[in-house]
Design a protein around this motif. Structure first.
Motif, PDB file in Angstrom:
ATOM      1  N   ALA A  24     -13.598  -4.908  -2.246  1.00 20.62           N
ATOM      2  CA  ALA A  24     -12.484  -5.819  -2.503  1.00 20.62           C
ATOM      3  C   ALA A  24     -11.625  -5.406  -3.682  1.00 20.62           C
ATOM      4  O   ALA A  24     -10.528  -5.951  -3.879  1.00 20.62           O
ATOM      5  CB  ALA A  24     -13.018  -7.238  -2.726  1.00 20.62           C
ATOM      6  N   ASN A  25     -12.097  -4.456  -4.478  1.00 19.86           N
ATOM      7  CA  ASN A  25     -11.314  -3.995  -5.633  1.00 19.86           C
ATOM      8  C   ASN A  25     -10.511  -2.735  -5.323  1.00 19.86           C
ATOM      9  O   ASN A  25      -9.778  -2.245  -6.189  1.00 19.86           O
ATOM     10  CB  ASN A  25     -12.252  -3.723  -6.818  1.00 19.86           C
ATOM     11  N   THR A  26     -10.659  -2.208  -4.128  1.00 21.09           N
ATOM     12  CA  THR A  26      -9.924  -0.996  -3.743  1.00 21.09           C
ATOM     13  C   THR A  26      -8.456  -1.342  -3.523  1.00 21.09           C
ATOM     14  O   THR A  26      -8.122  -2.138  -2.644  1.00 21.09           O
ATOM     15  CB  THR A  26     -10.507  -0.389  -2.453  1.00 21.09           C
ATOM     16  N   GLN A  27      -7.592  -0.753  -4.327  1.00 16.14           N
ATOM     17  CA  GLN A  27      -6.167  -1.054  -4.220  1.00 16.14           C
ATOM     18  C   GLN A  27      -5.558  -0.394  -2.988  1.00 16.14           C
ATOM     19  O   GLN A  27      -6.050   0.633  -2.504  1.00 16.14           O
ATOM     20  CB  GLN A  27      -5.439  -0.595  -5.487  1.00 16.14           C
ATOM     21  N   LEU A  28      -4.499  -0.999  -2.489  1.00 15.24           N
ATOM     22  CA  LEU A  28      -3.808  -0.468  -1.317  1.00 15.24           C
ATOM     23  C   LEU A  28      -3.423   0.996  -1.559  1.00 15.24           C
ATOM     24  O   LEU A  28      -2.796   1.337  -2.554  1.00 15.24           O
ATOM     25  CB  LEU A  28      -2.550  -1.295  -1.037  1.00 15.24           C
ATOM     26  N   GLY A  29      -3.830   1.872  -0.639  1.00 13.30           N
ATOM     27  CA  GLY A  29      -3.535   3.297  -0.765  1.00 13.30           C
ATOM     28  C   GLY A  29      -4.649   4.099  -1.388  1.00 13.30           C
ATOM     29  O   GLY A  29      -4.633   5.334  -1.321  1.00 13.30           O
ATOM     30  N   ASN A  30      -5.646   3.410  -1.985  1.00 14.29           N
ATOM     31  CA  ASN A  30      -6.752   4.120  -2.641  1.00 14.29           C
ATOM     32  C   ASN A  30      -8.003   4.215  -1.769  1.00 14.29           C
ATOM     33  O   ASN A  30      -9.016   4.761  -2.202  1.00 14.29           O
ATOM     34  CB  ASN A  30      -7.113   3.443  -3.965  1.00 14.29           C
ATOM     35  N   GLY A  31      -7.937   3.667  -0.557  1.00 18.75           N
ATOM     36  CA  GLY A  31      -9.047   3.807   0.373  1.00 18.75           C
ATOM     37  C   GLY A  31      -8.907   5.092   1.166  1.00 18.75           C
ATOM     38  O   GLY A  31      -8.219   6.036   0.736  1.00 18.75           O
ATOM     39  N   THR A  32      -9.552   5.133   2.315  1.00 16.51           N
ATOM     40  CA  THR A  32      -9.426   6.289   3.200  1.00 16.51           C
ATOM     41  C   THR A  32      -8.342   5.996   4.227  1.00 16.51           C
ATOM     42  O   THR A  32      -8.500   5.117   5.080  1.00 16.51           O
ATOM     43  CB  THR A  32     -10.761   6.580   3.910  1.00 16.51           C
ATOM     44  N   ILE A  33      -7.223   6.710   4.113  1.00 17.22           N
ATOM     45  CA  ILE A  33      -6.080   6.488   5.008  1.00 17.22           C
ATOM     46  C   ILE A  33      -6.325   7.242   6.309  1.00 17.22           C
ATOM     47  O   ILE A  33      -6.465   8.467   6.316  1.00 17.22           O
ATOM     48  CB  ILE A  33      -4.769   6.941   4.334  1.00 17.22           C
ATOM     49  N   LEU A  34      -6.372   6.501   7.395  1.00 14.15           N
ATOM     50  CA  LEU A  34      -6.651   7.088   8.704  1.00 14.15           C
ATOM     51  C   LEU A  34      -5.388   7.440   9.469  1.00 14.15           C
ATOM     52  O   LEU A  34      -5.395   8.339  10.304  1.00 14.15           O
ATOM     53  CB  LEU A  34      -7.487   6.106   9.544  1.00 14.15           C
ATOM     54  N   TYR A  35      -4.299   6.726   9.170  1.00 15.92           N
ATOM     55  CA  TYR A  35      -3.082   6.919   9.966  1.00 15.92           C
ATOM     56  C   TYR A  35      -1.869   6.446   9.175  1.00 15.92           C
ATOM     57  O   TYR A  35      -1.927   5.439   8.472  1.00 15.92           O
ATOM     58  CB  TYR A  35      -3.189   6.124  11.269  1.00 15.92           C
ATOM     59  N   HIS A  36      -0.781   7.198   9.291  1.00 21.59           N
ATOM     60  CA  HIS A  36       0.504   6.816   8.698  1.00 21.59           C
ATOM     61  C   HIS A  36       1.582   7.284   9.669  1.00 21.59           C
ATOM     62  O   HIS A  36       1.737   8.480   9.910  1.00 21.59           O
ATOM     63  CB  HIS A  36       0.685   7.467   7.331  1.00 21.59           C
ATOM     64  N   ALA A  37       2.306   6.339  10.250  1.00 24.61           N
ATOM     65  CA  ALA A  37       3.282   6.653  11.295  1.00 24.61           C
ATOM     66  C   ALA A  37       4.486   7.398  10.728  1.00 24.61           C
ATOM     67  O   ALA A  37       4.793   7.308   9.533  1.00 24.61           O
ATOM     68  CB  ALA A  37       3.737   5.370  11.978  1.00 24.61           C
ATOM     69  N   PRO A  38       5.196   8.132  11.574  1.00 29.10           N
ATOM     70  CA  PRO A  38       6.401   8.852  11.137  1.00 29.10           C
ATOM     71  C   PRO A  38       7.473   7.910  10.603  1.00 29.10           C
ATOM     72  O   PRO A  38       7.657   6.797  11.111  1.00 29.10           O
ATOM     73  CB  PRO A  38       6.879   9.551  12.414  1.00 29.10           C
ATOM     74  N   GLU A  39       8.179   8.381   9.572  1.00 28.56           N
ATOM     75  CA  GLU A  39       9.280   7.617   8.974  1.00 28.56           C
ATOM     76  C   GLU A  39      10.545   8.466   8.980  1.00 28.56           C
ATOM     77  O   GLU A  39      10.502   9.678   9.210  1.00 28.56           O
ATOM     78  CB  GLU A  39       8.905   7.188   7.553  1.00 28.56           C
ATOM     79  N   THR A  40      11.682   7.817   8.716  1.00 25.18           N
ATOM     80  CA  THR A  40      12.961   8.533   8.752  1.00 25.18           C
ATOM     81  C   THR A  40      13.965   7.859   7.826  1.00 25.18           C
ATOM     82  O   THR A  40      13.825   6.670   7.491  1.00 25.18           O
ATOM     83  CB  THR A  40      13.529   8.558  10.190  1.00 25.18           C
ATOM     84  N   THR A  41      14.980   8.613   7.421  1.00 29.89           N
ATOM     85  CA  THR A  41      16.088   8.054   6.643  1.00 29.89           C
ATOM     86  C   THR A  41      17.397   8.116   7.439  1.00 29.89           C
ATOM     87  O   THR A  41      18.483   8.004   6.862  1.00 29.89           O
ATOM     88  CB  THR A  41      16.252   8.820   5.313  1.00 29.89           C
ATOM     89  N   LEU A  42      17.292   8.270   8.746  1.00 27.54           N
ATOM     90  CA  LEU A  42      18.494   8.345   9.586  1.00 27.54           C
ATOM     91  C   LEU A  42      19.346   7.078   9.475  1.00 27.54           C
ATOM     92  O   LEU A  42      20.556   7.124   9.644  1.00 27.54           O
ATOM     93  CB  LEU A  42      18.103   8.577  11.052  1.00 27.54           C
ATOM     94  N   GLY A  43      18.696   5.950   9.196  1.00 27.55           N
ATOM     95  CA  GLY A  43      19.440   4.696   9.074  1.00 27.55           C
ATOM     96  C   GLY A  43      19.862   4.378   7.659  1.00 27.55           C
ATOM     97  O   GLY A  43      20.374   3.285   7.397  1.00 27.55           O
ATOM     98  N   GLY A  44      19.641   5.324   6.739  1.00 28.48           N
ATOM     99  CA  GLY A  44      19.983   5.094   5.331  1.00 28.48           C
ATOM    100  C   GLY A  44      18.723   5.087   4.494  1.00 28.48           C
ATOM    101  O   GLY A  44      18.231   6.139   4.077  1.00 28.48           O
TER     102      GLY A  44
END
Length: 294
Positions: A80-100
């Motif tokens: 419960a003390n593990t901060q967001l992003g400090n665990g084991t990341i299994l998946y991160h979907a593609p991102e883009t800046t095409l819309g700004g």
């Protein structure tokens, strides 16, 4: 003698093929981590702090029938003390800046139905450890709802709900209706089309209105200003990965759809009536219970 020589040549030529075939059969596929989704309208309805929640006064809600879902981010957290992003990341979907500004690239999102495999990765890519919590950032929902029209009749329709922090959308289809966007849309954008009838519309829920249950908000808060839809749930017993697994590990993410589609009433009849000016106020799923089979 000639015949015997020919036969021996044929047998010798066949040996490598038999050997190769045997080697292929002996290969054992590496054990995998597999993630699937489930939707449960009877599961507890939770608020942002992971506490039981009722529908707000002046509002009404219904439990939609889910068709499809997508996630932007999946993480295993040891405690419960593990901060967001400090665990084991299994998946991160593609991102883009095409819309700004930076946004989820909807055209590259993996969208699945209930029970369909959303993620399949080798267990060798998962850090060994004991995991108590699961975090899933939801990004897209597609489900059936009931709508009351101006004529007083009830109709079934399909609603597409974009609950990610920001989504770049070229276009998408609901039933026989195409919605061209070609821009970013903030969390809470939605579109609706009647099933088998020529009516469609779209809108935008208010910022921060999407419920995102997090039972460990006190120790591992989700930054609300980022509008991330990171739903957090606890395993009944810790998921232990030690690196010696020989079988697949299948995680099922049970999401609460219990009155998850909520609107502000104009006519206090418990029916969603957009023709009367009733506005969508919340489309967030109402809790996560992760389970696993090893």
């Amino acid at each position: 003698m000639k015949k015997i020589y020919v036969i021996l040549l044929l047998v010798a030529a066949a040996i490598p093929f038999v050997s190769c075939s045997k080697d292929a059969d002996d290969l054992v596929e590496e054990p995998m981590l597999i993630i699937k989704f489930k939707f449960d309208p009877t599961q507890a309805r939770l608020n942002n702090l992971g506490q039981p929640s009722t529908v707000a006064a002046g509002n009404a809600a219904q439990s939609p029938i889910f068709n499809l879902i997508s996630s932007h981010y999946v993480e295993l957290a040891p405690n419960a003390n593990t901060q967001l992003g400090n665990g084991t990341i299994l998946y991160h979907a593609p991102e883009t800046t095409l819309g700004g500004s930076n946004a989820i690239d909807f055209s590259k999102s993996k969208i699945v139905s209930e029970g369909e495999t959303f993620l399949r990765i080798p267990l060798s890519q998962v850090a060994a450890g004991s995991y108590e919590w699961m975090r899933v950032s939801l990004s897209y929902q597609n489900y059936q709802i009931s709508v009351r029209a101006a004529n007083g009749n009830d109709y079934d329709g399909t609603l597409a709900s974009f609950v990610g922090f920001n989504t770049y959308i070229t276009s998408f289809d609901i039933e026989n209706t195409t919605f061209p966007v070609n821009a970013n849309r903030a969390q809470g954008y939605w579109a609706f089309a009647l099933n088998d009838h020529p009516y469609s519309t779209s809108g935008q829920a208010l910022p921060g209105a999407t419920t995102v249950p997090n039972p460990i908000e006190a120790t591992s808060p989700i930054p609300r200003n980022l509008n991330t839809c990171v739903v957090t749930g606890r395993f009944a017993s810790n998921l232990v990965i030690d690196g010696t697994e020989t079988n697949d590990v299948v995680i099922t993410l049970s999401l609460s759809s219990n009155n998850s589609f909520e609107w502000h009433e104009v006519n206090a009849d418990g029916k969603y009536e957009p023709a009367a000016g009733e506005e969508v106020v919340d489309m967030g799923l109402r809790g996560l219970i992760p389970t696993y089979v090893k």
